[in-house]
Scaffold this active site. Structure first.
Site, short mmCIF file in Angstrom:
data_model
loop_
_atom_site.label_atom_id
_atom_site.label_comp_id
_atom_site.label_asym_id
_atom_site.label_seq_id
_atom_site.Cartn_x
_atom_site.Cartn_y
_atom_site.Cartn_z
N GLY A 239 34.13 34.63 48.67
CA GLY A 239 33.23 33.64 48.67
C GLY A 239 33.02 32.86 47.33
O GLY A 239 33.83 33.03 46.36
N GLY B 216 31.20 31.42 43.99
CA GLY B 216 30.26 32.01 43.10
C GLY B 216 28.89 31.63 43.33
O GLY B 216 27.94 32.52 43.31
N GLU B 217 28.39 30.48 43.76
CA GLU B 217 26.93 30.09 44.04
C GLU B 217 26.54 30.76 45.22
O GLU B 217 25.09 30.99 45.29
CB GLU B 217 27.13 28.58 44.23
N GLY C 272 28.60 35.49 44.86
CA GLY C 272 28.59 35.83 43.45
C GLY C 272 27.21 35.92 42.85
O GLY C 272 26.67 36.89 42.35
N GLU D 275 32.98 39.21 30.01
CA GLU D 275 34.36 38.89 29.44
C GLU D 275 34.25 37.54 29.43
O GLU D 275 34.99 36.97 30.58
CB GLU D 275 35.40 39.57 30.18
N CYS E 222 42.49 33.23 28.77
CA CYS E 222 41.27 33.31 27.78
C CYS E 222 41.58 33.55 26.32
O CYS E 222 40.63 33.01 25.53
CB CYS E 222 40.20 34.32 28.43
#
Ligand code: NAD
Length: 475
Positions: free
Chosen positions: A203, A205-206, A209, A247, A281
Site C-alpha cells: 500500500g 505510505g499515506e 504506512g 534510517e 542513501c
C-alpha cells in the site's frame, strides 16, 4: 506483447490473502517504460488482520527458544539462496538496479540469516550479578516501513534481528517493489516460519504506512526512507510513545586531502557518488577538494565519468541504470535545472534527455562545481546521479564544509596520513566514516545517521539492541 503481473495478495498469518481493494497502481520497467505489474493497494481491513496475527503470534513466538529461532533463520537462508539469481533479476527489471552492484547487496542481505545465528550465540540476552538480573526482551510487534532502493537488504535487515529477538512483524514495503516483495515472500512461505511472525501488507505510505505508524498494536517502528517522511512517522509514532528506529536520508561528503594521488582517488569518489545510479542513501554526493587541486580534479572527473557505462541495468558492465520511475526522473531533472539556474558551473551532464535513450528514465550523470554552499543541489538530498564539488583552503575549512549539512549519515575521507584521517573522522558528525574506500570491508557494521539522518543503529548486534527492551530485576 509484454508480460504484466497482477499482485492482489498480501501475506497475512502465514498465507497469501487476496485483498478486497479495488484501488491499484501500475508499475513500469524503468529501463523501457513497459508496464510490468498491477499492484492492488491494501485496505484498512488487511492491516487490521495483519496486526491481529502479529499480536496473537507474539504471545507464543516471544517464548520460543534460541535454538528454534536459529532453525527458522537457517530455513529462511536456505529458501532465499535458492532464488538468489531470480531475486537479482527482478530487482533489475523493477527498479533498474545495475546488476553488478545488486548481486553483492543481495548476497549480503541473504547471508545475514547465517550471521544472525552467530550473533544470537554471542548476544547478552541476560546478565546476572549479585543483586540483579538484567534482561533484554523482544520489543514486541514491530512495524517496518521501507523504501524501494534495496528491498532485500531492508527486508532481511529487519526480519533477521526481529526473529532473533522473538518479535513479530507487520511490514509495509515500498509500493514500487511489488514484484521483488512477492518473490521474496514466496521464499519465506516455504521456510516453515510459524504463521503470523511475518505479515506484509502492500500500500501507499499515506494510507497503510500511516495506519501502521499510528496503530496501538505496534510496539516499535523501524523506518527506512527519506528524512521528510521520517519526521511524519516520528510524530505519528509519538502518540503511543513507540520505540523507534529511523534510517533516513543523507548528503554525504567525500573529502580529498592534499597528499593523495588524484588518479587513484577520483574513480573511488565517482563510485561513492554514482553507486546504484546515485540512488543510495550513503552516496557521497558532495565532493570537497583542496582549492589548489580543483583544476586537476575537474579534469579527472570529466575523464572518469566518461568511463561509466550507462544503459540496460541487466548488463554486467553497466554502472548507471535508469531512475526508478518517472517521478524520480523528473525530480532529479528539476534539481539539475535548479543548479544551472542558480549559477553553479556545469562540468558535465545536464538536464536534457540523454541521446540514444528514447525510452527509460535515464538521467545524465551530472557534476557541478559550486563556488558556495547555498545552492539547492549542495544542501538537499537529490537521490540521483548528481555530484556537487566544493573546494577548501584549509583543513579546518574542509571539516566545516563537511559538517555544514542537516544530514549525518556517511562520510568518506581520502588521505595517506592515518593521523589526519582519524582527526577528520572524529570531527565529522556522521554515523559512518569510511577511510580510503567506497564501501565497508565488514559486511554488518552498525549503520545509521546523526542529525536529520536518523535515530538508532541497525546492523549486527546493534539491531538486536534496537529491537529489545531492557528489564532490570533486582533481588
Ligand atoms: P520515502 O520516504 O518516500 O518512502 C519510504 C517508505 O515510507 C515507503 O514505503 C513509503 O510508502 C512510506 N511512506 C511515505 N509516506 C509515509 C507516511 N506518511 N507514513 C508512513 N509511511 C510513509 O522514501 P523513498 O523515496 O522510498 O526512498 C528514498 C529515501 O530513502 C532517500 O531519502 C534515502 O536516503 C532513504 N534511504 C535511507 C536509508 C538508510 O539506511 N538511512 C537506506 C535507503 C534509503
Amino acid at each position: 506483447m509484454h508480460f504484466m503481473k497482477t499482485i492482489n495478495k498480501n501475506y497475512i498469518n502465514g498465507k497469501f490473502v487476496k485483498t478486497s481493494s479495488k484501488k491499484f497502481i501500475i508499475l513500469k520497467n524503468p529501463t523501457n517504460e513497459e508496464n510490468i505489474a498491477k499492484l492492488y493497494l491494501g485496505t484498512k481491513n488487511d492491516i487490521k488482520n495483519a496486526l491481529f496475527a502479529a499480536k496473537e503470534t507474539l504471545a507464543t513466538f516471544s517464548k520460543t527458544s534460541l535454538k528454534e529461532r536459529k532453525e527458522i533463520l537457517q530455513n529462511i537462508y536456505n529458501e532465499l539462496i535458492k532464488k538468489e539469481n531470480e531475486l537479482n533479476k527482478i530487482a533489475t527489471i523493477e527498479y533498474g538496479a545495475p546488476i553488478n552492484t545488486t548481486k553483492r547487496r543481495t548476497k549480503n542481505a541473504i547471508n545475514l540469516f547465517l550471521e544472525m545465528q552467530k550473533i544470537i550465540d554471542e548476544y547478552e540476552y541476560e546478565k546476572r550479578d549479585e543483586f540483579s538480573l538484567t534482561l533484554r526482551e523482544g520489543v514486541g510487534v514491530i512495524g517496518v516501513i521501507i523504501p524501494w532502493n534495496a528491498t532485500y537488504a531492508h527486508l532481511c535487515g529487519n526480519i533477521a534481528p526481529a526473529i532473533a529477538m522473538g518479535c513479530t512483524l507487520v511490514i509495509k514495503p515500498s509500493e514500487f517493489n511489488a514484484l521483488e516483495t512477492e518473490l521474496f515472500l514466496e521464499c519465506l512461505d516455504r521456510a516453515n516460519i510459524p504463521k503470523g511472525v511475518i505479515n506484509v501488507v502492500n500500500g501507499t505510505g499515506e494510507t497503510i504506512g500511516e495506519m501502521l505508524t499510528k496503530s496501538e498494536e505496534i510496539d516499535a517502528i523501524s523506518f527506512i526512507g527519506s528524512s521528510n517522511t521520517g519526521k511524519k512517522i516520528y510524530k505519528n509514532a509519538s502518540k503511543t510513545i513507540k520505540r523507534i528506529v529511523l534510517e533516513l536520508g543523507g548528503k554525504s561528503p567525500s573529502i580529498i586531502l592534499e597528499d593523495v594521488s588524484l588518479e587513484e582517488v577520483i574513480p573511488k569518489v565517482i563510485d561513492v557518488a554514482f553507486s546504484n545510479s546515485g540512488q543510495a542513501c550513503h552516496a557521497g554526493s558532495r565532493l570537497i577538494v583542496p582549492k589548489s587541486k580543483l583544476q586537476e580534479v575537474e579534469k579527472l572527473l570529466v575523464e572518469n565519468i566518461k568511463k561509466l557505462k550507462i544503459g540496460d541495468p541487466s548488463d554486467e558492465s553497466v554502472k548507471i541504470g535508469p531512475m526508478i520511475n518517472e517521478k524520480q526522473y523528473k525530480n532529479v531533472q528539476t534539481y539539475i535545472q535548479s543548479g544551472i539556474d542558480e549559477g553553479a558551473k556545469l562540468l558535465c551532464g545536464g538536464a536534457e534527455k540523454m541521446e540514444g535513450f528514447d525510452r527509460g528514465y535515464f538521467v545524465k550523470p551530472t557534476i557541478f562545481v559550486c563556488e558556495h554552499q547555498n545552492y539547492k543541489i549542495v544542501k538537499e538530498e537529490i537521490f540521483g546521479p548528481v555530484l556537487s564539488v566544493l573546494s577548501y583552503e584549509s583543513e579546518d575549512e574542509a571539516v566545516e564544509i563537511a559538517n555544514n549539512t542537516e544530514f549525518g549519515l556517511s562520510a568518506y575521507i581520502f588521505t595517506n596520513d592515518d593521523k589526519k584521517a582519524l582527526h577528520f573522522a572524529k570531527n565529522i558528525k556522521s554515523g559512518r566514516v569510511l577511510i580510503n574506500r567506497a564501501s565497508s570491508p565488514a559486511p554488518y557494521p552498525p549503520f545509521g545517521g546523526m542529525k536529520q539522518s536518523g535515530i538508532g543503529r541497525m546492523g549486527g548486534k546493534y539491531s538486536l539492541d534496537e529491537f529489545s527492551e531492557i528489564k532490570s530485576i533486582l533481588f
